[in-house]
Design a protein around this motif. Structure first.
Motif, PDB file in Angstrom:
ATOM      1  N   ALA A  76       0.930  -1.070   0.184  1.00  0.00           N
ATOM      2  CA  ALA A  76      -0.155  -0.049  -0.111  1.00  0.00           C
ATOM      3  C   ALA A  76       0.961   1.230   0.010  1.00  0.00           C
ATOM      4  CB  ALA A  76      -1.030  -0.023   1.092  1.00  0.00           C
ATOM      5  N   PRO A  77       0.396   2.364  -0.515  1.00  0.00           N
ATOM      6  CA  PRO A  77       0.933   3.517  -0.442  1.00  0.00           C
ATOM      7  C   PRO A  77       1.411   3.984   0.833  1.00  0.00           C
ATOM      8  CG  PRO A  77      -1.236   4.126  -1.036  1.00  0.00           C
ATOM      9  CD  PRO A  77      -1.174   2.569  -0.889  1.00  0.00           C
ATOM     10  N   VAL A  78       2.467   4.679   1.079  1.00  0.00           N
ATOM     11  CA  VAL A  78       2.823   5.182   2.574  1.00  0.00           C
ATOM     12  C   VAL A  78       2.133   6.486   2.787  1.00  0.00           C
ATOM     13  CG1 VAL A  78       4.765   5.943   4.211  1.00  0.00           C
ATOM     14  CG2 VAL A  78       5.126   3.775   2.714  1.00  0.00           C
ATOM     15  N   VAL A  79       1.300   6.690   3.723  1.00  0.00           N
ATOM     16  CA  VAL A  79       0.844   8.022   4.015  1.00  0.00           C
ATOM     17  C   VAL A  79       0.718   8.392   5.544  1.00  0.00           C
ATOM     18  CG1 VAL A  79      -0.762   7.709   1.918  1.00  0.00           C
ATOM     19  CG2 VAL A  79      -1.536   6.943   4.023  1.00  0.00           C
ATOM     20  N   PRO A  80       0.400   9.410   5.906  1.00  0.00           N
ATOM     21  CA  PRO A  80       0.484   9.804   7.296  1.00  0.00           C
ATOM     22  C   PRO A  80      -0.451   9.168   8.063  1.00  0.00           C
ATOM     23  CG  PRO A  80       0.730  11.848   5.861  1.00  0.00           C
ATOM     24  CD  PRO A  80       0.237  10.516   5.163  1.00  0.00           C
ATOM     25  N   ASP A 135      -9.657   0.420   6.281  1.00  0.00           N
ATOM     26  CA  ASP A 135      -9.163   1.376   5.168  1.00  0.00           C
ATOM     27  C   ASP A 135      -8.899   0.522   4.162  1.00  0.00           C
ATOM     28  OD1 ASP A 135      -7.394   2.844   3.579  1.00  0.00           O
ATOM     29  OD2 ASP A 135      -7.082   4.071   5.388  1.00  0.00           O
ATOM     30  N   TRP A 136      -9.588   0.905   3.010  1.00  0.00           N
ATOM     31  CA  TRP A 136      -9.532   0.058   1.609  1.00  0.00           C
ATOM     32  C   TRP A 136      -7.783  -0.247   1.358  1.00  0.00           C
ATOM     33  CZ3 TRP A 136     -13.420  -2.847   1.027  1.00  0.00           C
ATOM     34  CH2 TRP A 136     -14.446  -2.279   0.841  1.00  0.00           C
ATOM     35  N   ARG A 137      -7.231   0.748   1.433  1.00  0.00           N
ATOM     36  CA  ARG A 137      -5.643   0.620   1.285  1.00  0.00           C
ATOM     37  C   ARG A 137      -5.133  -0.677   1.994  1.00  0.00           C
ATOM     38  NH1 ARG A 137      -4.119   6.559   2.487  1.00  0.00           N
ATOM     39  NH2 ARG A 137      -5.614   6.194   4.394  1.00  0.00           N
ATOM     40  N   ALA A 178     -14.986  -3.310 -12.418  1.00  0.00           N
ATOM     41  CA  ALA A 178     -15.240  -4.445 -11.375  1.00  0.00           C
ATOM     42  C   ALA A 178     -13.670  -5.203 -11.515  1.00  0.00           C
ATOM     43  CB  ALA A 178     -16.175  -5.371 -11.523  1.00  0.00           C
ATOM     44  N   ASN A 179     -13.344  -5.445 -12.676  1.00  0.00           N
ATOM     45  CA  ASN A 179     -12.054  -6.178 -12.954  1.00  0.00           C
ATOM     46  C   ASN A 179     -10.989  -5.541 -12.349  1.00  0.00           C
ATOM     47  OD1 ASN A 179     -13.106  -8.639 -13.986  1.00  0.00           O
ATOM     48  ND2 ASN A 179     -13.311  -7.902 -15.783  1.00  0.00           N
ATOM     49  N   ALA A 180     -11.073  -3.924 -12.439  1.00  0.00           N
ATOM     50  CA  ALA A 180      -9.851  -3.181 -12.010  1.00  0.00           C
ATOM     51  C   ALA A 180      -9.630  -3.511 -10.635  1.00  0.00           C
ATOM     52  CB  ALA A 180      -9.999  -1.628 -12.427  1.00  0.00           C
ATOM     53  N   LEU A 181     -10.629  -3.723  -9.829  1.00  0.00           N
ATOM     54  CA  LEU A 181     -10.550  -3.982  -8.513  1.00  0.00           C
ATOM     55  C   LEU A 181      -9.817  -5.555  -7.964  1.00  0.00           C
ATOM     56  CD1 LEU A 181     -13.526  -2.046  -7.207  1.00  0.00           C
ATOM     57  CD2 LEU A 181     -11.108  -1.483  -6.841  1.00  0.00           C
ATOM     58  N   LEU A 182      -9.766  -6.388  -9.002  1.00  0.00           N
ATOM     59  CA  LEU A 182      -9.285  -7.555  -8.617  1.00  0.00           C
ATOM     60  C   LEU A 182      -7.865  -7.562  -8.333  1.00  0.00           C
ATOM     61  CD1 LEU A 182     -10.991  -9.941 -11.726  1.00  0.00           C
ATOM     62  CD2 LEU A 182     -11.369  -9.900  -8.978  1.00  0.00           C
ATOM     63  N   THR A 183      -7.043  -6.440  -8.591  1.00  0.00           N
ATOM     64  CA  THR A 183      -5.867  -6.481  -8.218  1.00  0.00           C
ATOM     65  C   THR A 183      -5.489  -5.162  -7.792  1.00  0.00           C
ATOM     66  OG1 THR A 183      -3.409  -6.954  -8.858  1.00  0.00           O
ATOM     67  CG2 THR A 183      -4.809  -5.734 -10.579  1.00  0.00           C
ATOM     68  N   ARG A 184      -4.480  -4.705  -7.517  1.00  0.00           N
ATOM     69  CA  ARG A 184      -4.118  -3.198  -7.197  1.00  0.00           C
ATOM     70  C   ARG A 184      -2.857  -2.726  -7.586  1.00  0.00           C
ATOM     71  NH1 ARG A 184      -3.026  -3.351  -0.875  1.00  0.00           N
ATOM     72  NH2 ARG A 184      -2.829  -1.157  -1.238  1.00  0.00           N
ATOM     73  N   ASP A 185      -2.311  -1.593  -7.341  1.00  0.00           N
ATOM     74  CA  ASP A 185      -0.967  -1.009  -8.120  1.00  0.00           C
ATOM     75  C   ASP A 185      -0.092  -1.081  -6.879  1.00  0.00           C
ATOM     76  OD1 ASP A 185      -1.849  -0.135 -10.310  1.00  0.00           O
ATOM     77  OD2 ASP A 185      -2.827   1.843  -9.456  1.00  0.00           O
ATOM     78  N   TYR A 186       0.868  -2.119  -6.721  1.00  0.00           N
ATOM     79  CA  TYR A 186       1.681  -2.641  -6.092  1.00  0.00           C
ATOM     80  C   TYR A 186       2.864  -1.653  -5.802  1.00  0.00           C
ATOM     81  CZ  TYR A 186      -0.612  -7.364  -5.978  1.00  0.00           C
ATOM     82  OH  TYR A 186      -1.565  -8.017  -5.589  1.00  0.00           O
ATOM     83  N   ARG A 187       3.134  -1.431  -4.456  1.00  0.00           N
ATOM     84  CA  ARG A 187       4.384  -0.203  -4.099  1.00  0.00           C
ATOM     85  C   ARG A 187       5.656  -1.214  -3.991  1.00  0.00           C
ATOM     86  NH1 ARG A 187       7.138   1.468   0.554  1.00  0.00           N
ATOM     87  NH2 ARG A 187       5.761   0.300   1.774  1.00  0.00           N
TER      88      ARG A 187
END
Length: 273
Positions: free
Chosen positions: A4-8, A21-23, A255-264
């Motif tokens: 997941a992205p690093v956020v505060p 949190d969805w992340r 829907a298919n776009a949510l089958l994976t994620r943008d990996y950090r």
């Protein structure tokens, strides 16, 4: 943060509240719900994904920055036996609510467990719940006792023997049950807020699920949630190709776009493992 992205940090109890949190998480459905989803799929005798799924719900009763639903109902349209799943994150009755909910105190997991969790299997001549079989009049006709040994013990035995056949359940079962939770959340995430009347109209052709939706609406009313001011989110009917494990038809793109994620990087799952 892993992939997941690093956020505060924004949550005081992030070490547990990452579930909301969805992340990082997938709500109570993927937190506690996965264990009971697994039992539901086992009872239904399914070793594939369903051809359709629909979900509805929202995050109610909290003034926080949580994203995942805390109250949710869903239908996994298996044939001939569907799975209907309910998540309740609000008090079950007025007494419980008045005692715990309006004190601005943080409910513990023990408080949640008192609300009751489990699996009910409805059959033609009765139902099974809490390790007992009942007839249609609610009379107990048989009680079941656990027959498996301890699951960690089973896992250790399989590690020592190096035989996957020693496992009570193959890793594929874990994948399928977890996938059901993701399918429900995906329907929710591509849904939109609609009126209670629109929800009823959408599900009225599914008798058992329509009854579940009515329980959801009653639960909202009992907790003084005004769905006119804060509408529930209704996900669309999503259709799937169970073999390919991909969505097809309407809403399949998002829907298919949510089958994976943008990996950090470096936390990237490769295409071939």
């Amino acid at each position: 943060s892993g992939p997941a992205p690093v956020v505060p940090l924004k949550r005081e109890y992030l070490h547990y509240d990452w579930h909301w949190d969805w992340r990082y998480g997938n709500g109570d459905l993927g937190n506690m719900g996965i264990h009971y989803m697994d039992a539901c799929r086992w009872a239904a005798g399914q070793r594939t994904l369903p051809e359709r799924v629909i979900a509805m719900g929202g995050r109610f009763g909290y003034d926080d920055d949580g994203q995942t639903p805390n109250t949710q109902v869903a239908l996994l349209d298996y044939k001939p036996v569907p799975i209907i799943f309910e998540v309740r994150g609000l008090p079950r009755n007025r007494a419980f609510r008045d005692q715990n909910w309006e004190t601005n105190s943080r409910l513990s997991m023990d408080d949640y467990y008192t609300l009751g969790i489990g699996v009910v299997v409805h059959c033609e001549k009765g139902f099974i719940a809490n390790n007992q079989a009942f007839d249609n009049r609610g009379r107990s006709v048989k009680q079941f006792k656990p027959s498996n040994t301890d699951l960690p013990e089973n896992f250790i035995r399989a590690v020592r023997s190096r035989k996957s056949s020693d496992l009570y359940s193959d890793v594929l079962d874990g994948h399928l049950s977890a996938a059901l939770c993701h399918l429900i959340n995906i329907s929710h995430r591509v849904g939109r807020q609609v009126s209670s009347g629109q929800i009823r109209e959408t599900v009225r052709g599914e008798k058992n699920f329509a009854e579940t939706v009515e329980r959801f609406l009653d639960h909202m009313h009992a907790n003084r949630i005004d769905l006119e001011k804060q509408p529930a989110t209704l996900g669309p009917w999503l259709t799937l190709d169970p073999a390919a494990e991909r969505f097809t038809g309407a809403f399949s793109g998002p829907a298919n776009a949510l089958l994976t994620r943008d990996y950090r990087r470096p936390f990237v799952v490769p295409e071939k493992v």
